[in-house]
Motif scaffolding. Structure first.
Motif, mmCIF file in Angstrom:
data_model
loop_
_atom_site.group_PDB
_atom_site.id
_atom_site.type_symbol
_atom_site.label_atom_id
_atom_site.label_comp_id
_atom_site.label_asym_id
_atom_site.label_seq_id
_atom_site.Cartn_x
_atom_site.Cartn_y
_atom_site.Cartn_z
ATOM 1 N N ASP A 6 0.776 -1.201 0.097
ATOM 2 C CA ASP A 6 -0.044 0.013 -0.005
ATOM 3 C C ASP A 6 0.936 1.158 0.108
ATOM 4 O OD1 ASP A 6 -2.328 -1.624 0.260
ATOM 5 O OD2 ASP A 6 -2.350 -1.618 2.344
ATOM 6 N N THR A 7 1.776 1.317 1.058
ATOM 7 C CA THR A 7 2.574 2.348 1.037
ATOM 8 C C THR A 7 4.237 2.072 1.336
ATOM 9 O OG1 THR A 7 0.810 3.946 1.792
ATOM 10 C CG2 THR A 7 2.823 4.717 2.311
ATOM 11 N N ALA A 19 6.030 7.270 10.917
ATOM 12 C CA ALA A 19 5.074 7.054 9.816
ATOM 13 C C ALA A 19 4.486 5.542 9.464
ATOM 14 C CB ALA A 19 5.431 7.675 8.352
ATOM 15 N N LEU A 20 5.750 4.872 9.636
ATOM 16 C CA LEU A 20 5.711 3.246 9.346
ATOM 17 C C LEU A 20 4.644 2.840 10.453
ATOM 18 C CD1 LEU A 20 7.146 1.398 7.205
ATOM 19 C CD2 LEU A 20 8.388 0.364 9.106
ATOM 20 N N TYR A 21 5.056 3.119 11.829
ATOM 21 C CA TYR A 21 4.219 2.619 12.936
ATOM 22 C C TYR A 21 2.690 2.872 12.666
ATOM 23 C CZ TYR A 21 2.126 2.910 17.636
ATOM 24 O OH TYR A 21 1.445 3.096 18.580
ATOM 25 N N GLN A 22 2.412 4.140 12.429
ATOM 26 C CA GLN A 22 1.130 4.764 12.012
ATOM 27 C C GLN A 22 0.394 3.738 11.123
ATOM 28 O OE1 GLN A 22 -0.650 6.534 14.479
ATOM 29 N NE2 GLN A 22 1.243 7.079 15.601
ATOM 30 N N LEU A 23 1.049 3.691 9.918
ATOM 31 C CA LEU A 23 0.534 3.086 8.801
ATOM 32 C C LEU A 23 0.149 1.580 9.132
ATOM 33 C CD1 LEU A 23 2.808 4.296 5.808
ATOM 34 C CD2 LEU A 23 0.313 4.681 6.210
ATOM 35 N N ALA A 24 1.017 0.858 9.703
ATOM 36 C CA ALA A 24 1.029 -0.284 10.174
ATOM 37 C C ALA A 24 -0.059 -0.605 11.075
ATOM 38 C CB ALA A 24 2.476 -1.106 10.757
ATOM 39 N N LYS A 25 -0.324 0.254 11.877
ATOM 40 C CA LYS A 25 -1.268 0.420 13.131
ATOM 41 C C LYS A 25 -2.747 0.215 12.376
ATOM 42 C CE LYS A 25 -2.481 3.328 16.791
ATOM 43 N NZ LYS A 25 -2.202 4.638 17.315
ATOM 44 N N ARG A 26 -2.795 1.146 11.501
ATOM 45 C CA ARG A 26 -4.119 1.174 10.811
ATOM 46 C C ARG A 26 -4.179 -0.088 9.765
ATOM 47 N NH1 ARG A 26 -2.262 5.941 12.366
ATOM 48 N NH2 ARG A 26 -3.760 7.533 12.714
ATOM 49 N N LEU A 166 7.118 -1.850 17.045
ATOM 50 C CA LEU A 166 5.594 -1.648 16.910
ATOM 51 C C LEU A 166 5.200 -2.254 15.619
ATOM 52 C CD1 LEU A 166 4.706 0.801 19.676
ATOM 53 C CD2 LEU A 166 4.767 -1.735 19.830
ATOM 54 N N ALA A 167 5.863 -1.330 14.544
ATOM 55 C CA ALA A 167 5.446 -1.504 13.100
ATOM 56 C C ALA A 167 5.628 -2.809 12.726
ATOM 57 C CB ALA A 167 6.345 -0.375 12.447
ATOM 58 N N GLU A 168 6.594 -3.431 13.107
ATOM 59 C CA GLU A 168 6.952 -4.804 12.878
ATOM 60 C C GLU A 168 5.783 -5.979 13.124
ATOM 61 O OE1 GLU A 168 11.106 -5.190 13.454
ATOM 62 O OE2 GLU A 168 11.255 -6.079 11.346
ATOM 63 N N GLY A 366 4.189 11.505 11.940
ATOM 64 C CA GLY A 366 4.068 10.090 11.556
ATOM 65 C C GLY A 366 2.479 9.749 11.344
ATOM 66 N N GLU A 367 1.503 10.452 12.171
ATOM 67 C CA GLU A 367 0.252 10.097 12.071
ATOM 68 C C GLU A 367 0.000 11.088 10.932
ATOM 69 O OE1 GLU A 367 -2.925 9.680 15.427
ATOM 70 O OE2 GLU A 367 -2.517 11.675 15.246
ATOM 71 N N VAL A 368 0.161 12.237 10.693
ATOM 72 C CA VAL A 368 -0.233 13.101 9.516
ATOM 73 C C VAL A 368 0.014 12.163 8.412
ATOM 74 C CG1 VAL A 368 0.389 15.225 8.317
ATOM 75 C CG2 VAL A 368 0.024 15.554 10.849
ATOM 76 N N LEU A 369 1.426 11.822 8.110
ATOM 77 C CA LEU A 369 1.744 11.104 7.053
ATOM 78 C C LEU A 369 0.898 9.921 6.753
ATOM 79 C CD1 LEU A 369 5.833 11.366 7.460
ATOM 80 C CD2 LEU A 369 4.364 12.784 5.845
ATOM 81 N N ALA A 370 0.567 9.192 7.577
ATOM 82 C CA ALA A 370 -0.194 8.161 7.462
ATOM 83 C C ALA A 370 -1.723 8.657 6.933
ATOM 84 C CB ALA A 370 -0.346 7.331 8.820
#
Ligand SMILES: Cc1cc2nc3c(=O)[nH]c(=O)nc-3n(C[C@H](O)[C@H](O)[C@H](O)COP(=O)(O)OP(=O)(O)OC[C@H]3O[C@@H](n4cnc5c(N)ncnc54)[C@H](O)[C@@H]3O)c2cc1C
Length: 393
Positions: A6-7, A19-26, A166-168, A366-370
Protein backbone atom coordinates in the motif's frame (compact mmCIF):
# COMPACT_ATOMS: atom_id res chain seq x y z
CA UNK A 1 10.67 -8.17 -8.36
CA UNK A 2 7.20 -6.78 -7.67
CA UNK A 3 5.32 -6.80 -4.39
CA UNK A 4 1.88 -5.65 -3.32
CA UNK A 5 2.44 -2.73 -1.02
CA UNK A 6 0.00 0.00 0.00
CA UNK A 7 2.68 2.48 1.10
CA UNK A 8 6.46 2.38 1.11
CA UNK A 9 8.44 4.59 3.50
CA UNK A 10 11.91 5.65 2.36
CA UNK A 11 14.08 6.53 5.35
CA UNK A 12 13.35 5.27 8.87
CA UNK A 13 14.68 8.00 11.16
CA UNK A 14 12.39 10.03 13.42
CA UNK A 15 9.84 10.80 10.69
CA UNK A 16 9.93 7.54 8.74
CA UNK A 17 9.74 5.25 11.79
CA UNK A 18 6.74 7.24 13.08
CA UNK A 19 5.00 7.05 9.69
CA UNK A 20 5.66 3.32 9.37
CA UNK A 21 4.23 2.66 12.85
CA UNK A 22 1.10 4.73 12.21
CA UNK A 23 0.48 3.09 8.82
CA UNK A 24 1.02 -0.45 10.10
CA UNK A 25 -1.22 0.24 13.10
CA UNK A 26 -3.99 1.20 10.67
CA UNK A 27 -3.67 -2.16 8.90
CA UNK A 28 -1.83 -0.92 5.81
CA UNK A 29 0.61 -3.21 3.99
CA UNK A 30 3.82 -1.26 4.42
CA UNK A 31 7.45 -1.54 3.44
CA UNK A 32 10.08 0.57 5.22
CA UNK A 33 13.52 0.92 3.63
CA UNK A 34 16.66 2.48 5.07
CA UNK A 35 20.19 2.64 3.72
CA UNK A 36 21.52 1.98 7.25
CA UNK A 37 20.16 0.13 10.27
CA UNK A 38 18.16 2.66 12.34
CA UNK A 39 18.58 3.94 14.94
CA UNK A 40 22.03 4.90 13.61
CA UNK A 41 24.34 7.89 14.04
CA UNK A 42 24.75 9.14 10.46
CA UNK A 43 21.54 11.20 10.06
CA UNK A 44 19.65 13.49 12.45
CA UNK A 45 17.99 11.25 15.05
CA UNK A 46 20.76 10.27 17.44
CA UNK A 47 22.64 11.73 20.41
CA UNK A 48 20.75 10.56 23.53
CA UNK A 49 18.38 13.49 24.06
CA UNK A 50 15.93 15.71 22.21
CA UNK A 51 14.22 18.66 23.84
CA UNK A 52 10.45 18.89 23.86
CA UNK A 53 8.69 22.19 24.60
CA UNK A 54 4.98 22.89 24.11
CA UNK A 55 4.89 26.67 23.55
CA UNK A 56 6.88 26.97 20.35
CA UNK A 57 8.58 30.29 19.71
CA UNK A 58 9.31 28.85 16.26
CA UNK A 59 5.61 29.25 15.30
CA UNK A 60 2.21 28.53 16.78
CA UNK A 61 1.31 26.26 13.83
CA UNK A 62 3.59 23.68 15.47
CA UNK A 63 1.67 23.50 18.76
CA UNK A 64 -0.94 20.93 17.59
CA UNK A 65 1.90 18.68 16.38
CA UNK A 66 3.78 18.71 19.68
CA UNK A 67 0.63 18.25 21.77
CA UNK A 68 -0.48 15.28 19.68
CA UNK A 69 3.05 13.86 19.77
CA UNK A 70 2.97 13.92 23.57
CA UNK A 71 -0.21 11.79 23.48
CA UNK A 72 1.41 9.32 21.08
CA UNK A 73 4.63 9.04 23.15
CA UNK A 74 2.40 8.31 26.20
CA UNK A 75 0.58 5.63 24.23
CA UNK A 76 3.84 4.01 23.04
CA UNK A 77 5.27 4.09 26.57
CA UNK A 78 2.15 2.29 27.85
CA UNK A 79 2.02 -0.30 25.04
CA UNK A 80 5.74 -1.03 24.98
CA UNK A 81 6.46 -0.62 28.70
CA UNK A 82 9.42 1.70 28.06
CA UNK A 83 10.19 5.26 29.16
CA UNK A 84 10.77 7.67 26.27
CA UNK A 85 9.97 11.11 27.72
CA UNK A 86 11.36 12.74 30.87
CA UNK A 87 9.51 15.83 32.15
CA UNK A 88 12.19 17.97 33.78
CA UNK A 89 10.78 21.42 33.03
CA UNK A 90 12.36 23.68 30.43
CA UNK A 91 13.98 27.10 30.77
CA UNK A 92 14.59 29.65 28.00
CA UNK A 93 17.00 32.47 28.84
CA UNK A 94 17.19 35.66 26.78
CA UNK A 95 17.91 39.27 27.69
CA UNK A 96 15.59 42.16 26.73
CA UNK A 97 18.23 43.59 24.43
CA UNK A 98 19.06 40.35 22.60
CA UNK A 99 19.48 40.90 18.87
CA UNK A 100 19.91 37.19 18.17
CA UNK A 101 17.46 34.90 16.37
CA UNK A 102 16.85 31.31 17.46
CA UNK A 103 15.65 28.87 14.78
CA UNK A 104 15.21 31.86 12.49
CA UNK A 105 13.00 33.80 14.95
CA UNK A 106 13.99 37.01 16.73
CA UNK A 107 12.47 37.80 20.16
CA UNK A 108 12.22 34.06 20.73
CA UNK A 109 11.40 34.33 24.44
CA UNK A 110 8.64 36.89 23.90
CA UNK A 111 7.16 34.80 21.08
CA UNK A 112 7.24 31.73 23.32
CA UNK A 113 5.37 33.56 26.08
CA UNK A 114 2.74 34.76 23.56
CA UNK A 115 2.19 31.20 22.29
CA UNK A 116 2.00 29.83 25.86
CA UNK A 117 -0.67 32.42 26.74
CA UNK A 118 -2.68 31.75 23.58
CA UNK A 119 -2.71 27.97 24.07
CA UNK A 120 -3.04 28.00 27.87
CA UNK A 121 0.30 26.25 28.37
CA UNK A 122 1.39 26.40 32.02
CA UNK A 123 4.44 28.64 32.36
CA UNK A 124 6.18 31.26 34.48
CA UNK A 125 8.10 34.36 33.40
CA UNK A 126 11.12 34.80 35.68
CA UNK A 127 13.27 37.86 36.27
CA UNK A 128 17.04 37.62 36.74
CA UNK A 129 16.77 37.50 40.53
CA UNK A 130 14.32 34.57 40.44
CA UNK A 131 16.49 32.69 37.92
CA UNK A 132 19.57 33.08 40.13
CA UNK A 133 17.74 31.80 43.18
CA UNK A 134 15.94 28.86 41.50
CA UNK A 135 18.67 27.84 39.03
CA UNK A 136 22.05 28.75 40.55
CA UNK A 137 23.70 26.47 37.96
CA UNK A 138 23.42 29.36 35.46
CA UNK A 139 25.71 32.32 35.86
CA UNK A 140 23.44 34.85 34.13
CA UNK A 141 23.93 38.60 33.67
CA UNK A 142 20.56 40.26 33.00
CA UNK A 143 18.57 37.51 31.27
CA UNK A 144 14.84 36.94 31.65
CA UNK A 145 13.50 33.41 31.86
CA UNK A 146 10.54 31.48 30.44
CA UNK A 147 9.95 28.35 32.50
CA UNK A 148 7.61 25.63 31.22
CA UNK A 149 6.89 22.92 33.75
CA UNK A 150 5.76 20.37 31.12
CA UNK A 151 8.90 20.60 28.98
CA UNK A 152 11.55 17.87 29.05
CA UNK A 153 13.47 15.54 26.83
CA UNK A 154 12.94 12.46 24.69
CA UNK A 155 15.34 9.58 24.10
CA UNK A 156 15.68 9.65 20.29
CA UNK A 157 17.21 6.23 19.67
CA UNK A 158 14.60 4.29 21.74
CA UNK A 159 11.80 6.38 20.13
CA UNK A 160 12.92 5.26 16.65
CA UNK A 161 13.61 1.69 17.74
CA UNK A 162 10.25 1.25 19.51
CA UNK A 163 8.21 2.62 16.60
CA UNK A 164 9.99 0.28 14.20
CA UNK A 165 9.45 -2.64 16.57
CA UNK A 166 5.75 -1.84 16.97
CA UNK A 167 5.40 -1.39 13.19
CA UNK A 168 6.87 -4.87 12.72
CA UNK A 169 4.45 -6.27 15.30
CA UNK A 170 1.64 -4.85 13.14
CA UNK A 171 3.08 -6.60 10.07
CA UNK A 172 5.39 -3.98 8.52
CA UNK A 173 8.18 -5.29 6.33
CA UNK A 174 11.50 -3.53 7.09
CA UNK A 175 14.51 -3.60 4.79
CA UNK A 176 17.65 -2.33 6.51
CA UNK A 177 20.97 -1.57 4.81
CA UNK A 178 19.25 -1.10 1.44
CA UNK A 179 19.70 2.16 -0.46
CA UNK A 180 16.86 3.56 -2.54
CA UNK A 181 18.24 4.72 -5.88
CA UNK A 182 15.18 6.01 -7.68
CA UNK A 183 11.47 6.67 -7.19
CA UNK A 184 9.42 6.60 -10.41
CA UNK A 185 5.72 7.54 -10.46
CA UNK A 186 3.50 5.68 -12.96
CA UNK A 187 2.00 7.66 -15.85
CA UNK A 188 -1.51 7.11 -14.52
CA UNK A 189 -0.43 8.22 -11.02
CA UNK A 190 -1.93 5.12 -9.41
CA UNK A 191 1.36 3.67 -8.20
CA UNK A 192 5.04 4.25 -7.82
CA UNK A 193 8.12 2.13 -8.51
CA UNK A 194 10.94 2.15 -5.97
CA UNK A 195 14.28 1.01 -7.28
CA UNK A 196 16.92 0.04 -4.74
CA UNK A 197 20.35 -1.51 -5.03
CA UNK A 198 18.73 -4.84 -4.10
CA UNK A 199 15.34 -4.85 -5.81
CA UNK A 200 12.41 -3.11 -7.45
CA UNK A 201 9.14 -2.59 -5.53
CA UNK A 202 5.77 -1.38 -6.69
CA UNK A 203 3.69 0.50 -4.17
CA UNK A 204 0.45 2.49 -4.14
CA UNK A 205 2.08 5.43 -2.34
CA UNK A 206 5.51 6.41 -1.14
CA UNK A 207 6.54 8.62 1.78
CA UNK A 208 9.98 10.16 1.35
CA UNK A 209 11.46 10.70 4.83
CA UNK A 210 15.12 10.85 3.84
CA UNK A 211 16.21 13.62 6.26
CA UNK A 212 19.54 15.12 5.13
CA UNK A 213 19.34 13.12 1.87
CA UNK A 214 15.97 14.68 0.85
CA UNK A 215 17.40 16.77 -2.00
CA UNK A 216 18.06 13.59 -3.97
CA UNK A 217 14.36 12.89 -4.23
CA UNK A 218 12.79 16.27 -4.96
CA UNK A 219 12.47 18.09 -8.28
CA UNK A 220 15.65 20.01 -9.19
CA UNK A 221 13.83 23.33 -8.66
CA UNK A 222 13.47 22.45 -4.96
CA UNK A 223 16.79 20.71 -4.31
CA UNK A 224 18.41 23.98 -3.12
CA UNK A 225 15.68 24.40 -0.50
CA UNK A 226 17.13 21.77 1.82
CA UNK A 227 20.50 22.82 3.20
CA UNK A 228 22.43 20.45 5.45
CA UNK A 229 24.61 21.71 8.33
CA UNK A 230 27.02 19.69 10.46
CA UNK A 231 26.38 20.27 14.16
CA UNK A 232 28.30 18.96 17.17
CA UNK A 233 27.01 17.86 20.57
CA UNK A 234 29.43 17.86 23.53
CA UNK A 235 29.30 16.02 26.84
CA UNK A 236 31.37 17.90 29.46
CA UNK A 237 32.22 16.44 32.86
CA UNK A 238 30.50 17.88 35.92
CA UNK A 239 32.68 18.61 38.92
CA UNK A 240 32.02 15.88 41.56
CA UNK A 241 30.69 18.42 44.07
CA UNK A 242 28.03 19.65 41.58
CA UNK A 243 26.71 16.35 40.18
CA UNK A 244 23.39 16.57 42.07
CA UNK A 245 22.80 20.11 40.73
CA UNK A 246 22.55 18.74 37.20
CA UNK A 247 20.39 15.66 37.88
CA UNK A 248 17.03 15.50 36.04
CA UNK A 249 15.29 16.18 39.38
CA UNK A 250 17.11 19.48 39.90
CA UNK A 251 17.91 20.76 36.43
CA UNK A 252 15.69 21.59 33.43
CA UNK A 253 16.36 21.33 29.71
CA UNK A 254 17.41 24.82 28.64
CA UNK A 255 17.97 27.17 25.71
CA UNK A 256 20.25 30.15 26.37
CA UNK A 257 19.96 32.80 23.65
CA UNK A 258 22.86 35.26 23.68
CA UNK A 259 22.62 39.03 23.44
CA UNK A 260 24.58 39.41 20.24
CA UNK A 261 26.88 37.48 17.93
CA UNK A 262 26.59 35.35 14.80
CA UNK A 263 25.23 32.22 16.45
CA UNK A 264 22.20 32.02 18.66
CA UNK A 265 23.70 30.65 21.87
CA UNK A 266 23.43 27.09 23.12
CA UNK A 267 21.11 24.54 24.66
CA UNK A 268 21.48 21.56 26.93
CA UNK A 269 20.01 18.79 29.02
CA UNK A 270 20.19 17.44 32.56
CA UNK A 271 22.79 14.74 33.20
CA UNK A 272 21.66 11.30 32.00
CA UNK A 273 24.63 9.49 33.48
CA UNK A 274 25.37 11.37 36.71
CA UNK A 275 28.74 12.38 35.30
CA UNK A 276 28.38 14.59 32.21
CA UNK A 277 26.07 17.27 30.87
CA UNK A 278 25.16 17.25 27.15
CA UNK A 279 25.02 20.57 25.33
CA UNK A 280 25.36 22.04 21.84
CA UNK A 281 25.31 25.23 19.82
CA UNK A 282 24.29 25.61 16.18
CA UNK A 283 26.20 26.71 13.11
CA UNK A 284 24.79 27.86 9.78
CA UNK A 285 27.94 29.29 8.24
CA UNK A 286 29.06 26.16 6.38
CA UNK A 287 26.64 23.87 4.54
CA UNK A 288 27.62 20.34 3.61
CA UNK A 289 26.26 17.13 2.07
CA UNK A 290 25.88 13.93 4.12
CA UNK A 291 28.48 12.00 2.10
CA UNK A 292 31.15 14.62 2.81
CA UNK A 293 30.59 15.29 6.50
CA UNK A 294 33.69 15.14 8.67
CA UNK A 295 32.47 12.98 11.57
CA UNK A 296 35.59 13.57 13.66
CA UNK A 297 35.40 16.36 16.24
CA UNK A 298 38.69 18.24 16.60
CA UNK A 299 40.19 19.33 19.94
CA UNK A 300 39.86 22.94 18.80
CA UNK A 301 36.12 22.53 18.38
CA UNK A 302 35.88 21.22 21.95
CA UNK A 303 37.98 24.09 23.32
CA UNK A 304 35.88 26.63 21.40
CA UNK A 305 32.63 25.11 22.65
CA UNK A 306 33.85 25.25 26.25
CA UNK A 307 35.01 28.86 25.88
CA UNK A 308 31.89 30.02 23.99
CA UNK A 309 29.20 28.28 26.03
CA UNK A 310 30.30 26.77 29.32
CA UNK A 311 33.11 28.85 30.77
CA UNK A 312 31.76 31.51 33.20
CA UNK A 313 28.19 30.45 32.37
CA UNK A 314 27.61 26.96 33.84
CA UNK A 315 28.76 26.67 37.44
CA UNK A 316 30.51 23.38 38.24
CA UNK A 317 30.89 22.13 34.65
CA UNK A 318 34.52 21.35 33.77
CA UNK A 319 36.41 21.68 30.47
CA UNK A 320 36.94 17.91 30.28
CA UNK A 321 34.93 16.63 27.33
CA UNK A 322 33.97 12.98 27.75
CA UNK A 323 32.41 12.64 24.30
CA UNK A 324 31.57 14.75 21.22
CA UNK A 325 29.44 13.66 18.29
CA UNK A 326 28.36 15.14 14.95
CA UNK A 327 24.75 15.26 13.78
CA UNK A 328 23.02 16.85 10.76
CA UNK A 329 20.43 19.61 10.57
CA UNK A 330 18.41 19.87 7.37
CA UNK A 331 17.09 23.40 7.12
CA UNK A 332 14.73 25.27 4.84
CA UNK A 333 15.04 29.02 4.10
CA UNK A 334 12.38 29.89 6.69
CA UNK A 335 13.57 27.29 9.26
CA UNK A 336 10.20 25.58 9.09
CA UNK A 337 9.04 22.15 7.93
CA UNK A 338 8.03 20.60 4.63
CA UNK A 339 5.15 18.10 4.85
CA UNK A 340 3.45 17.88 1.50
CA UNK A 341 1.85 15.81 -1.23
CA UNK A 342 3.43 16.17 -4.66
CA UNK A 343 0.78 18.06 -6.71
CA UNK A 344 1.78 16.36 -9.99
CA UNK A 345 2.08 12.88 -8.48
CA UNK A 346 -0.23 12.62 -5.46
CA UNK A 347 1.07 9.15 -4.68
CA UNK A 348 4.35 10.78 -3.53
CA UNK A 349 4.45 12.43 -0.10
CA UNK A 350 7.52 14.22 1.19
CA UNK A 351 8.55 15.19 4.71
CA UNK A 352 11.61 17.11 5.73
CA UNK A 353 10.72 18.35 9.13
CA UNK A 354 14.02 19.09 10.67
CA UNK A 355 15.53 22.58 10.72
CA UNK A 356 16.94 21.55 14.11
CA UNK A 357 13.60 21.31 15.89
CA UNK A 358 11.64 18.43 14.37
CA UNK A 359 12.05 15.54 16.77
CA UNK A 360 9.51 16.71 19.34
CA UNK A 361 6.85 16.74 16.58
CA UNK A 362 7.82 13.52 14.85
CA UNK A 363 5.27 11.16 16.43
CA UNK A 364 2.37 13.35 15.25
CA UNK A 365 4.02 13.98 11.89
CA UNK A 366 4.03 10.19 11.43
CA UNK A 367 0.29 10.21 12.02
CA UNK A 368 -0.20 13.12 9.60
CA UNK A 369 1.79 11.23 6.94
CA UNK A 370 -0.27 8.08 7.48
CA UNK A 371 -3.50 10.08 7.12
CA UNK A 372 -2.19 11.74 3.94
CA UNK A 373 -1.31 8.33 2.48
CA UNK A 374 -4.63 6.71 3.38
CA UNK A 375 -7.18 9.55 3.16
CA UNK A 376 -5.33 12.25 1.24
CA UNK A 377 -5.77 14.77 4.09
CA UNK A 378 -4.77 15.14 7.72
CA UNK A 379 -6.66 16.19 10.85
CA UNK A 380 -3.89 18.63 11.81
CA UNK A 381 -3.57 21.67 9.53
CA UNK A 382 -0.32 21.38 7.53
CA UNK A 383 -0.95 24.20 5.04
CA UNK A 384 2.04 26.18 6.41
CA UNK A 385 4.38 23.30 5.49
CA UNK A 386 3.74 23.26 1.73
CA UNK A 387 6.87 22.99 -0.42
CA UNK A 388 5.28 25.36 -2.97
CA UNK A 389 6.09 28.32 -0.68
CA UNK A 390 9.66 28.01 -1.97
CA UNK A 391 8.72 27.97 -5.68
CA UNK A 392 10.57 30.62 -7.64
CA UNK A 393 7.98 32.53 -9.65
C1 LIG B 1 22.37 17.79 17.11
C2 LIG B 1 20.88 17.85 16.90
C3 LIG B 1 20.08 18.24 17.96
C4 LIG B 1 18.71 18.34 17.80
N1 LIG B 1 17.96 18.69 18.87
C5 LIG B 1 16.61 18.68 18.78
C6 LIG B 1 15.82 18.91 19.94
O1 LIG B 1 16.35 19.12 21.05
N2 LIG B 1 14.48 18.88 19.79
C7 LIG B 1 13.87 18.63 18.60
O2 LIG B 1 12.64 18.62 18.53
N3 LIG B 1 14.61 18.39 17.47
C8 LIG B 1 15.95 18.40 17.55
N4 LIG B 1 16.72 18.14 16.44
C9 LIG B 1 16.06 17.90 15.14
C10 LIG B 1 15.53 16.48 15.03
O3 LIG B 1 16.41 15.57 15.62
C11 LIG B 1 15.30 16.19 13.54
O4 LIG B 1 14.28 17.08 13.10
C12 LIG B 1 14.83 14.78 13.25
O5 LIG B 1 15.62 13.84 13.93
C13 LIG B 1 14.86 14.55 11.73
O6 LIG B 1 14.49 13.22 11.47
P1 LIG B 1 14.39 12.67 9.98
O7 LIG B 1 13.62 11.40 10.07
O8 LIG B 1 13.88 13.75 9.09
O9 LIG B 1 15.90 12.43 9.53
P2 LIG B 1 16.88 11.18 9.83
O10 LIG B 1 16.76 10.74 11.23
O11 LIG B 1 18.22 11.56 9.35
O12 LIG B 1 16.30 10.02 8.95
C14 LIG B 1 16.45 9.95 7.55
C15 LIG B 1 16.68 8.51 7.19
O13 LIG B 1 16.60 8.35 5.78
C16 LIG B 1 17.52 7.36 5.42
N5 LIG B 1 17.81 7.51 3.99
C17 LIG B 1 18.23 8.62 3.36
N6 LIG B 1 18.41 8.40 2.04
C18 LIG B 1 18.09 7.11 1.83
C19 LIG B 1 18.09 6.27 0.68
N7 LIG B 1 18.45 6.73 -0.54
N8 LIG B 1 17.71 4.99 0.80
C20 LIG B 1 17.33 4.51 2.02
N9 LIG B 1 17.33 5.25 3.14
C21 LIG B 1 17.70 6.54 3.07
C22 LIG B 1 18.72 7.65 6.31
O14 LIG B 1 19.61 6.56 6.41
C23 LIG B 1 18.05 8.00 7.62
O15 LIG B 1 17.93 6.88 8.48
C24 LIG B 1 18.11 18.03 16.56
C25 LIG B 1 18.91 17.61 15.49
C26 LIG B 1 20.29 17.52 15.65
C27 LIG B 1 21.12 17.08 14.50
Amino acid sequence: MSKEIDTAVVGLGAMGSAALYQLAKRGEKVLGIDQFSPPHNRGSSHGESRMTRQALGEGEELVPLVLRSREIWDEIERVAGVRLLFKTGGLILQSHDSQVAAHGRSNFLRRTVDVAKKYGIKHEVLDSREIRSRFPQFNIINEMGYFEEGAGYLLPEPCVEMQLELAERFGADIHRNETVLEIVPSDSNDKVTIKTEKGVYESGKVIIAAGPWTSKFVKPEYSGVFKVYRQVSFWFNIDKTHVADYSPNNFPVFVWIFEKGGEFGFYGFPSNDGKTIGLAGEQYSQATIPEEVNRTVKDDEIKNAYASYVNNRMNGVTGVCEKAQTCLYTTTPDSNFVIDVNPEHPQIIVVSACSGHGFKHSAAIGEVLAELAIQGKSKIDISKFSIARFRKS
